[in-house]
Scaffold this active site. Sequence first.
Site, mmCIF file in Angstrom:
data_model
loop_
_atom_site.group_PDB
_atom_site.id
_atom_site.type_symbol
_atom_site.label_atom_id
_atom_site.label_comp_id
_atom_site.label_asym_id
_atom_site.label_seq_id
_atom_site.Cartn_x
_atom_site.Cartn_y
_atom_site.Cartn_z
ATOM 1 N N SER A 182 -5.745 -7.069 11.108
ATOM 2 C CA SER A 182 -7.369 -7.620 10.801
ATOM 3 C C SER A 182 -6.658 -7.591 9.105
ATOM 4 O O SER A 182 -6.568 -8.622 8.705
ATOM 5 C CB SER A 182 -8.237 -7.320 10.918
ATOM 6 N N ARG B 199 1.985 5.677 10.997
ATOM 7 C CA ARG B 199 3.138 6.352 11.210
ATOM 8 C C ARG B 199 3.108 6.923 9.577
ATOM 9 O O ARG B 199 3.041 6.535 8.686
ATOM 10 C CB ARG B 199 4.760 6.041 11.210
ATOM 11 N N HIS C 198 -6.850 2.278 3.122
ATOM 12 C CA HIS C 198 -7.427 3.843 3.939
ATOM 13 C C HIS C 198 -9.258 3.124 3.883
ATOM 14 O O HIS C 198 -9.516 2.837 2.775
ATOM 15 C CB HIS C 198 -7.303 5.018 3.371
ATOM 16 N N GLU D 45 -12.845 -3.293 3.308
ATOM 17 C CA GLU D 45 -11.675 -4.079 3.348
ATOM 18 C C GLU D 45 -10.557 -5.290 3.151
ATOM 19 O O GLU D 45 -9.275 -4.746 2.090
ATOM 20 C CB GLU D 45 -10.861 -2.883 4.916
#
Length: 223
Positions: free
Chosen positions: A27, A105, A123, A188
């Site tokens: 998203s 990762r 984040h 975000e």
Amino acid sequence: MDAPHTPPWTPPDQTRRLGVLISGRGSNMQALLEAITAGRLEATLAVVVSNRADAAGLGIARDAGVETVVVEHRGWPDRAAYDARLAEVLEAHGVSLVCLAGFMRIVGPALLERFPQRVLNIHPSLLPAFPGLNAQQQAFDHGVRITGATVHIVDEGLDAGPIVAQAAVPVLDDDTPGSLAARILVEEHRLYPAAVATILAGGWRVEGRRFVVKRDGAAEAPR
Ligand code: GRF
């Protein structure tokens, strides 16, 4: 006046070619794409790379005509070999800025050294609080009254690099971890395109841990 050792202000990024790394829903990648399409972000989404072939975000990118590449993380001799392959794919697509968007990762020097200060991450907490997995749940469980989202330059630490932009989100009395995560996600989607635009515009540098943007009319230090 600047100390003689301060790094130079970055020039504007003329290339403006983004490579977005995802692992799942995508998203935030979609938010970047929508900002580009709507003319709010002057950039090209050059390639979307996923470490998982089943990442839902790959379909979103393909439907929008964006090139996608899957680089499975299994089967490489070590992380450096995997990161070097990622860097190769990004370079082959002429990428100038790498955006991690739910990429599950940790990226190391084999990638970061090829894109110095040109790898961003988003984040879902106000870093340095709650790095790592399930940041929204961590914030909820801790009982903070305010959490949020952070875009930062990626370094070798976990969710640790210089902070480019943050947005605060209050924790409401009747929140659940899910409702909180949903409200953070809205922020975000606004924050990431804005932070990418800031990076591409140039005129910033990292001083210690601080991301500093040049003020209008600020004089360049004699070098
Ligand atoms: C987002 O909450 C992002 O902050 C975190 O992982 C999640 C990815 O979501 N790093 P999406 O794949 O962008 O929808």
